[in-house]
Design a protein around this motif. Structure first.
Motif, PDB file in Angstrom:
ATOM      1  N   THR A  21       0.729  -1.050  -0.097  1.00 53.70           N
ATOM      2  CA  THR A  21      -0.050   0.126  -0.027  1.00 53.70           C
ATOM      3  C   THR A  21       0.833   1.249   0.095  1.00 53.70           C
ATOM      4  O   THR A  21       2.048   1.298   0.264  1.00 53.70           O
ATOM      5  CB  THR A  21      -0.942  -0.069   1.319  1.00 53.70           C
ATOM      6  OG1 THR A  21      -1.980   1.049   1.097  1.00 53.70           O
ATOM      7  CG2 THR A  21      -0.309   0.152   2.381  1.00 53.70           C
ATOM      8  N   HIS A 129     -10.202  11.445 -11.935  1.00 52.17           N
ATOM      9  CA  HIS A 129     -11.274  10.599 -10.951  1.00 52.17           C
ATOM     10  C   HIS A 129     -12.687  11.328 -11.006  1.00 52.17           C
ATOM     11  O   HIS A 129     -12.670  12.379 -10.933  1.00 52.17           O
ATOM     12  CB  HIS A 129     -10.886  10.757  -9.568  1.00 52.17           C
ATOM     13  CG  HIS A 129     -11.662  10.186  -8.395  1.00 52.17           C
ATOM     14  ND1 HIS A 129     -11.625   8.979  -8.178  1.00 52.17           N
ATOM     15  CD2 HIS A 129     -12.748  10.806  -7.825  1.00 52.17           C
ATOM     16  CE1 HIS A 129     -12.710   8.870  -7.290  1.00 52.17           C
ATOM     17  NE2 HIS A 129     -13.191  10.120  -7.079  1.00 52.17           N
ATOM     18  N   VAL A 133     -14.367  12.437  -3.823  1.00 51.07           N
ATOM     19  CA  VAL A 133     -13.290  12.012  -3.291  1.00 51.07           C
ATOM     20  C   VAL A 133     -13.760  11.895  -1.725  1.00 51.07           C
ATOM     21  O   VAL A 133     -13.883  12.877  -1.225  1.00 51.07           O
ATOM     22  CB  VAL A 133     -11.934  12.509  -3.419  1.00 51.07           C
ATOM     23  CG1 VAL A 133     -10.996  11.507  -2.767  1.00 51.07           C
ATOM     24  CG2 VAL A 133     -11.731  12.552  -4.846  1.00 51.07           C
ATOM     25  N   ARG A 134     -14.360  10.732  -1.544  1.00 52.03           N
ATOM     26  CA  ARG A 134     -14.916  10.686   0.033  1.00 52.03           C
ATOM     27  C   ARG A 134     -14.094  10.713   1.048  1.00 52.03           C
ATOM     28  O   ARG A 134     -12.788  10.411   0.949  1.00 52.03           O
ATOM     29  CB  ARG A 134     -15.788   9.270  -0.019  1.00 52.03           C
ATOM     30  CG  ARG A 134     -16.937   9.497  -0.941  1.00 52.03           C
ATOM     31  CD  ARG A 134     -17.819   8.231  -0.962  1.00 52.03           C
ATOM     32  NE  ARG A 134     -18.951   8.302  -1.956  1.00 52.03           N
ATOM     33  CZ  ARG A 134     -18.998   8.118  -3.148  1.00 52.03           C
ATOM     34  NH1 ARG A 134     -17.818   7.643  -3.697  1.00 52.03           N
ATOM     35  NH2 ARG A 134     -20.107   8.180  -3.817  1.00 52.03           N
ATOM     36  N   GLN A 137     -10.660   8.502   1.632  1.00 55.11           N
ATOM     37  CA  GLN A 137     -10.261   7.942   0.261  1.00 55.11           C
ATOM     38  C   GLN A 137      -9.073   8.552  -0.100  1.00 55.11           C
ATOM     39  O   GLN A 137      -8.920   9.813   0.317  1.00 55.11           O
ATOM     40  CB  GLN A 137     -11.333   7.958  -0.651  1.00 55.11           C
ATOM     41  CG  GLN A 137     -11.112   7.435  -1.875  1.00 55.11           C
ATOM     42  CD  GLN A 137     -11.949   7.621  -2.830  1.00 55.11           C
ATOM     43  OE1 GLN A 137     -13.199   8.346  -2.618  1.00 55.11           O
ATOM     44  NE2 GLN A 137     -12.035   7.161  -4.124  1.00 55.11           N
ATOM     45  N   GLN A 138      -7.978   8.267  -0.745  1.00 52.69           N
ATOM     46  CA  GLN A 138      -6.842   8.765  -1.325  1.00 52.69           C
ATOM     47  C   GLN A 138      -6.517   8.520  -2.734  1.00 52.69           C
ATOM     48  O   GLN A 138      -6.852   7.422  -3.191  1.00 52.69           O
ATOM     49  CB  GLN A 138      -5.548   8.242  -0.665  1.00 52.69           C
ATOM     50  CG  GLN A 138      -4.417   8.819  -0.893  1.00 52.69           C
ATOM     51  CD  GLN A 138      -3.253   8.092  -0.345  1.00 52.69           C
ATOM     52  OE1 GLN A 138      -2.506   7.298  -0.945  1.00 52.69           O
ATOM     53  NE2 GLN A 138      -2.714   8.756   0.505  1.00 52.69           N
ATOM     54  N   ILE A 139      -6.456   9.515  -3.462  1.00 52.00           N
ATOM     55  CA  ILE A 139      -6.350   9.497  -4.989  1.00 52.00           C
ATOM     56  C   ILE A 139      -4.776  10.043  -5.150  1.00 52.00           C
ATOM     57  O   ILE A 139      -4.390  10.888  -4.719  1.00 52.00           O
ATOM     58  CB  ILE A 139      -7.238  10.483  -5.758  1.00 52.00           C
ATOM     59  CG1 ILE A 139      -8.556  10.233  -5.511  1.00 52.00           C
ATOM     60  CG2 ILE A 139      -6.796  10.439  -7.241  1.00 52.00           C
ATOM     61  CD1 ILE A 139      -8.974   8.764  -5.963  1.00 52.00           C
ATOM     62  N   ALA A 156     -10.702  13.328   3.137  1.00 57.28           N
ATOM     63  CA  ALA A 156     -10.102  12.789   1.660  1.00 57.28           C
ATOM     64  C   ALA A 156      -8.687  13.324   1.474  1.00 57.28           C
ATOM     65  O   ALA A 156      -8.469  14.531   1.925  1.00 57.28           O
ATOM     66  CB  ALA A 156     -11.156  12.920   0.546  1.00 57.28           C
TER      67      ALA A 156
END
Length: 231
Positions: A21, A129, A133-134, A137-139, A156
């Motif tokens: 991860t 995306h 983005v909740r 959560q990670q982008i 987020a």
């Protein structure tokens, strides 16, 4: 009956799973070995709202920029007193690596990013995306820009090596230029962020909220300080 019971036991899942991860960590990079000077600087950053980066997130101590010998044990004591959550030390000095391991920290080598081969595609890539983005959560995009077609909710996180575009409300944490690109920018339709960062320079907590606006904005790095202007 015994054979059936054994078959049932084999269907039980393994008790632990191991997955790779990416977890964001704060990089703490001292540029002086004078502990009093370091402590003064850290205390000032904590007053400015950096506690979420230094006290509520894992911190990697990078000693690659130190010009002089360091009182490593004194630095560890200082970090504990300031409640800085050290998890690892990055250095190529064997003595410091041994001291880090003895203190229960991970010892990381200073690794340079390899340059792309001539036949490899070196063009930046953009990650898009769709939707919000909740929280939690990670982008992440380590090779270019991130475009969010929605809002970034509180809790987020969005990280990119290039620019970050948010076509909605920016309420969470955004970190652009994560590999040191000082030309990276952050764009948002509405801004009320928990944290803003470009190339390691950041605004967090109340300082970030002071930049709140309901108009489209651009955040850029000017003389090592984040500046917010309307688009």
């Amino acid at each position: 009956m015994q054979k059936s019971a054994q078959t049932g036991l084999n269907l039980i899942s393994v008790p632990v799973r191991i997955k790779g991860t990416f977890l964001p960590a704060t990089l703490l990079q001292p540029v002086t070995a004078q502990l009093l000077h370091l402590r003064s600087g850290l205390e000032q950053r904590l007053k400015e709202g950096a506690a979420s980066l230094l006290c509520s997130a894992p911190v990697v101590l990078d000693l690659s920029q130190l010009p002089d010998a360091l009182d490593f044990q004194g630095l560890l004591v200082m970090c504990r007193e300031l409640q800085i959550q050290l998890v690892a030390v990055r250095t190529n000095q064997p003595e410091l690596q041994q001291q880090a391991q003895a203190a229960g920290l991970v010892a990381l080598n200073e690794v340079e990013r390899a340059a792309p081969a001539a036949n490899q595609e070196s063009l930046p890539r953009t990650r898009v995306h769709e939707g919000p983005v909740r929280g939690g959560q990670q982008i992440l995009c380590e090779t270019g820009d991130v475009i969010i077609l929605g809002s970034v909710n509180p809790g987020a996180e969005v990280l990119a090596s290039g620019h970050i575009h948010v076509y909605g409300k920016l309420l969470g944490r955004v970190l652009a230029g994560i590999h040191g690109d000082q030309q990276a920018r952050i764009f948002a339709h509405q801004l009320n962020a928990e944290l803003l960062a470009i190339a390691g320079c950041y605004l967090t907590g109340q300082a970030a909220m002071l930049s709140a606006t309901e108009s489209p904005v651009c955040i850029e790095l000017v003389e090592n300080k984040l500046q917010c202007r309307c688009c």
